[in-house]
Motif scaffolding. Structure first.
Motif, PDB file in Angstrom:
ATOM      1  N   VAL A  60       0.897   9.800  -9.653  1.00 46.58           N
ATOM      2  CA  VAL A  60       0.801   9.831 -11.103  1.00 46.58           C
ATOM      3  C   VAL A  60      -0.520   9.173 -11.493  1.00 46.58           C
ATOM      4  O   VAL A  60      -1.019   8.285 -10.785  1.00 46.58           O
ATOM      5  CB  VAL A  60       2.009   9.105 -11.741  1.00 46.58           C
ATOM      6  N   ASP A  61      -1.122   9.631 -12.574  1.00 45.38           N
ATOM      7  CA  ASP A  61      -2.457   9.161 -12.930  1.00 45.38           C
ATOM      8  C   ASP A  61      -2.550   7.641 -13.051  1.00 45.38           C
ATOM      9  O   ASP A  61      -3.568   7.038 -12.691  1.00 45.38           O
ATOM     10  CB  ASP A  61      -2.901   9.800 -14.249  1.00 45.38           C
ATOM     11  N   SER A  62      -1.509   7.015 -13.543  1.00 49.74           N
ATOM     12  CA  SER A  62      -1.566   5.579 -13.819  1.00 49.74           C
ATOM     13  C   SER A  62      -1.697   4.722 -12.570  1.00 49.74           C
ATOM     14  O   SER A  62      -2.027   3.531 -12.670  1.00 49.74           O
ATOM     15  CB  SER A  62      -0.339   5.146 -14.620  1.00 49.74           C
ATOM     16  N   VAL A  63      -1.438   5.283 -11.388  1.00 45.57           N
ATOM     17  CA  VAL A  63      -1.516   4.481 -10.155  1.00 45.57           C
ATOM     18  C   VAL A  63      -2.616   4.956  -9.214  1.00 45.57           C
ATOM     19  O   VAL A  63      -2.845   4.324  -8.173  1.00 45.57           O
ATOM     20  CB  VAL A  63      -0.171   4.454  -9.410  1.00 45.57           C
ATOM     21  N   LYS A  64      -3.282   6.033  -9.562  1.00 42.96           N
ATOM     22  CA  LYS A  64      -4.338   6.553  -8.688  1.00 42.96           C
ATOM     23  C   LYS A  64      -5.418   5.503  -8.460  1.00 42.96           C
ATOM     24  O   LYS A  64      -5.858   4.832  -9.391  1.00 42.96           O
ATOM     25  CB  LYS A  64      -4.961   7.805  -9.302  1.00 42.96           C
ATOM     26  N   GLY A  65      -5.819   5.350  -7.216  1.00 42.55           N
ATOM     27  CA  GLY A  65      -6.837   4.368  -6.870  1.00 42.55           C
ATOM     28  C   GLY A  65      -6.281   2.978  -6.632  1.00 42.55           C
ATOM     29  O   GLY A  65      -7.011   2.099  -6.141  1.00 42.55           O
ATOM     30  N   ARG A  66      -5.015   2.757  -6.961  1.00 42.99           N
ATOM     31  CA  ARG A  66      -4.399   1.438  -6.746  1.00 42.99           C
ATOM     32  C   ARG A  66      -3.255   1.488  -5.739  1.00 42.99           C
ATOM     33  O   ARG A  66      -3.050   0.540  -4.986  1.00 42.99           O
ATOM     34  CB  ARG A  66      -3.878   0.880  -8.076  1.00 42.99           C
ATOM     35  N   PHE A  67      -2.508   2.573  -5.742  1.00 46.15           N
ATOM     36  CA  PHE A  67      -1.354   2.709  -4.850  1.00 46.15           C
ATOM     37  C   PHE A  67      -1.658   3.717  -3.756  1.00 46.15           C
ATOM     38  O   PHE A  67      -2.365   4.698  -3.979  1.00 46.15           O
ATOM     39  CB  PHE A  67      -0.128   3.195  -5.623  1.00 46.15           C
ATOM     40  N   THR A  68      -1.070   3.488  -2.587  1.00 45.14           N
ATOM     41  CA  THR A  68      -1.208   4.421  -1.478  1.00 45.14           C
ATOM     42  C   THR A  68       0.152   4.652  -0.851  1.00 45.14           C
ATOM     43  O   THR A  68       0.831   3.687  -0.448  1.00 45.14           O
ATOM     44  CB  THR A  68      -2.179   3.886  -0.409  1.00 45.14           C
ATOM     45  N   ILE A  69       0.551   5.915  -0.767  1.00 39.51           N
ATOM     46  CA  ILE A  69       1.807   6.263  -0.111  1.00 39.51           C
ATOM     47  C   ILE A  69       1.503   6.764   1.288  1.00 39.51           C
ATOM     48  O   ILE A  69       0.500   7.455   1.518  1.00 39.51           O
ATOM     49  CB  ILE A  69       2.579   7.328  -0.930  1.00 39.51           C
ATOM     50  N   SER A  70       2.348   6.384   2.231  1.00 37.81           N
ATOM     51  CA  SER A  70       2.192   6.839   3.608  1.00 37.81           C
ATOM     52  C   SER A  70       3.575   6.956   4.242  1.00 37.81           C
ATOM     53  O   SER A  70       4.561   6.453   3.691  1.00 37.81           O
ATOM     54  CB  SER A  70       1.315   5.868   4.409  1.00 37.81           C
ATOM     55  N   ARG A  71       3.640   7.629   5.364  1.00 31.30           N
ATOM     56  CA  ARG A  71       4.927   7.768   6.030  1.00 31.30           C
ATOM     57  C   ARG A  71       4.741   7.743   7.531  1.00 31.30           C
ATOM     58  O   ARG A  71       3.702   8.159   8.053  1.00 31.30           O
ATOM     59  CB  ARG A  71       5.640   9.049   5.592  1.00 31.30           C
ATOM     60  N   ASP A  72       5.773   7.264   8.199  1.00 32.51           N
ATOM     61  CA  ASP A  72       5.834   7.251   9.654  1.00 32.51           C
ATOM     62  C   ASP A  72       7.006   8.157  10.019  1.00 32.51           C
ATOM     63  O   ASP A  72       8.167   7.741   9.918  1.00 32.51           O
ATOM     64  CB  ASP A  72       6.040   5.823  10.168  1.00 32.51           C
ATOM     65  N   ASN A  73       6.705   9.377  10.403  1.00 25.65           N
ATOM     66  CA  ASN A  73       7.772  10.341  10.666  1.00 25.65           C
ATOM     67  C   ASN A  73       8.642   9.925  11.846  1.00 25.65           C
ATOM     68  O   ASN A  73       9.838  10.218  11.876  1.00 25.65           O
ATOM     69  CB  ASN A  73       7.177  11.724  10.904  1.00 25.65           C
ATOM     70  N   ALA A  74       8.054   9.257  12.818  1.00 24.75           N
ATOM     71  CA  ALA A  74       8.825   8.816  13.983  1.00 24.75           C
ATOM     72  C   ALA A  74       9.870   7.780  13.601  1.00 24.75           C
ATOM     73  O   ALA A  74      10.943   7.699  14.203  1.00 24.75           O
ATOM     74  CB  ALA A  74       7.889   8.250  15.042  1.00 24.75           C
ATOM     75  N   LYS A  75       9.555   6.985  12.579  1.00 23.76           N
ATOM     76  CA  LYS A  75      10.478   5.935  12.126  1.00 23.76           C
ATOM     77  C   LYS A  75      11.252   6.357  10.878  1.00 23.76           C
ATOM     78  O   LYS A  75      12.064   5.587  10.365  1.00 23.76           O
ATOM     79  CB  LYS A  75       9.704   4.653  11.816  1.00 23.76           C
ATOM     80  N   ASN A  76      10.987   7.572  10.382  1.00 21.78           N
ATOM     81  CA  ASN A  76      11.627   8.039   9.147  1.00 21.78           C
ATOM     82  C   ASN A  76      11.478   7.010   8.033  1.00 21.78           C
ATOM     83  O   ASN A  76      12.456   6.672   7.339  1.00 21.78           O
ATOM     84  CB  ASN A  76      13.102   8.360   9.390  1.00 21.78           C
ATOM     85  N   VAL A  78       8.935   5.570   4.766  1.00 27.41           N
ATOM     86  CA  VAL A  78       7.841   5.804   3.829  1.00 27.41           C
ATOM     87  C   VAL A  78       7.447   4.464   3.224  1.00 27.41           C
ATOM     88  O   VAL A  78       8.298   3.584   3.024  1.00 27.41           O
ATOM     89  CB  VAL A  78       8.239   6.816   2.734  1.00 27.41           C
ATOM     90  N   TYR A  79       6.164   4.303   2.977  1.00 25.86           N
ATOM     91  CA  TYR A  79       5.629   3.055   2.460  1.00 25.86           C
ATOM     92  C   TYR A  79       4.899   3.312   1.142  1.00 25.86           C
ATOM     93  O   TYR A  79       4.396   4.411   0.891  1.00 25.86           O
ATOM     94  CB  TYR A  79       4.647   2.440   3.458  1.00 25.86           C
ATOM     95  N   LEU A  80       4.825   2.269   0.342  1.00 26.45           N
ATOM     96  CA  LEU A  80       4.007   2.323  -0.863  1.00 26.45           C
ATOM     97  C   LEU A  80       3.227   1.020  -0.940  1.00 26.45           C
ATOM     98  O   LEU A  80       3.800  -0.036  -1.208  1.00 26.45           O
ATOM     99  CB  LEU A  80       4.863   2.503  -2.123  1.00 26.45           C
ATOM    100  N   GLN A  81       1.941   1.119  -0.657  1.00 33.01           N
ATOM    101  CA  GLN A  81       1.057  -0.035  -0.776  1.00 33.01           C
ATOM    102  C   GLN A  81       0.559  -0.084  -2.207  1.00 33.01           C
ATOM    103  O   GLN A  81      -0.066   0.864  -2.686  1.00 33.01           O
ATOM    104  CB  GLN A  81      -0.116   0.093   0.191  1.00 33.01           C
ATOM    105  N   MET A  82       0.840  -1.178  -2.880  1.00 29.94           N
ATOM    106  CA  MET A  82       0.480  -1.330  -4.286  1.00 29.94           C
ATOM    107  C   MET A  82      -0.524  -2.460  -4.433  1.00 29.94           C
ATOM    108  O   MET A  82      -0.204  -3.619  -4.135  1.00 29.94           O
ATOM    109  CB  MET A  82       1.733  -1.610  -5.127  1.00 29.94           C
ATOM    110  N   ASN A  83      -1.716  -2.111  -4.864  1.00 25.76           N
ATOM    111  CA  ASN A  83      -2.784  -3.090  -5.058  1.00 25.76           C
ATOM    112  C   ASN A  83      -3.161  -3.177  -6.529  1.00 25.76           C
ATOM    113  O   ASN A  83      -2.853  -2.272  -7.315  1.00 25.76           O
ATOM    114  CB  ASN A  83      -4.010  -2.696  -4.235  1.00 25.76           C
ATOM    115  N   ARG A  84      -3.828  -4.245  -6.887  1.00 21.36           N
ATOM    116  CA  ARG A  84      -4.296  -4.447  -8.270  1.00 21.36           C
ATOM    117  C   ARG A  84      -3.158  -4.198  -9.257  1.00 21.36           C
ATOM    118  O   ARG A  84      -3.309  -3.457 -10.233  1.00 21.36           O
ATOM    119  CB  ARG A  84      -5.497  -3.567  -8.563  1.00 21.36           C
ATOM    120  N   LEU A  85      -2.046  -4.835  -8.986  1.00 24.58           N
ATOM    121  CA  LEU A  85      -0.856  -4.614  -9.806  1.00 24.58           C
ATOM    122  C   LEU A  85      -1.059  -5.125 -11.234  1.00 24.58           C
ATOM    123  O   LEU A  85      -1.760  -6.117 -11.471  1.00 24.58           O
ATOM    124  CB  LEU A  85       0.359  -5.286  -9.177  1.00 24.58           C
TER     125      LEU A  85
END
Length: 117
Positions: A60-76, A78-85
């Motif tokens: 969503v536009d409000s989090v672009k450049g601050r949040f990063t979503i990633s996933r580890d398929n082997a571990k099933n 998903v992560y959300l790294q939230m910076n500059r909260l």
């Protein structure tokens, strides 16, 4: 059925960081695009970010450049790294498993993120 368990929420000051995790178990074949949603008091639940099985992401536009979503398929997981909260990021954050033609989507129980000003 897919069981989702979120963790990593908490209280942080403006400008701080948090990393949310969501571990999936159960019928993991039903997991497609994993997403993070949030719901602030008095507001509707909104999509924050989503990542498909191939790693393609949407924010969503409000989090672009601050949040990063990633996933580890082997571990099933998903992560959300939230910076500059920011205080407006304060909400309960929910993990969603996505739906497919043969499976409904599932929700986690939510984790509270509070950003103090």
């Amino acid at each position: 059925q897919v069981h989702l368990v979120e963790s990593g929420g908490g209280l942080v000051e403006t400008g701080g960081s948090l990393r949310l995790s969501c571990a999936a178990s159960g019928d993991t074949i039903c997991i497609s695009a994993l997403g993070w949603y949030r719901q602030a008091p008095g507001k509707e639940r909104e999509l924050v970010a989503v990542i498909n099985s191939g790693g393609r992401t949407y924010y969503v536009d409000s989090v672009k450049g601050r949040f990063t979503i990633s996933r580890d398929n082997a571990k099933n997981t998903v992560y959300l790294q939230m910076n500059r909260l920011k205080p407006e990021d304060t909400a309960v954050y929910y993990c969603n498993s996505g739906s497919s033609s043969s499976c409904p989507d599932y929700w986690g129980q939510g984790t509270q993120v509070t950003v103090s000003s």
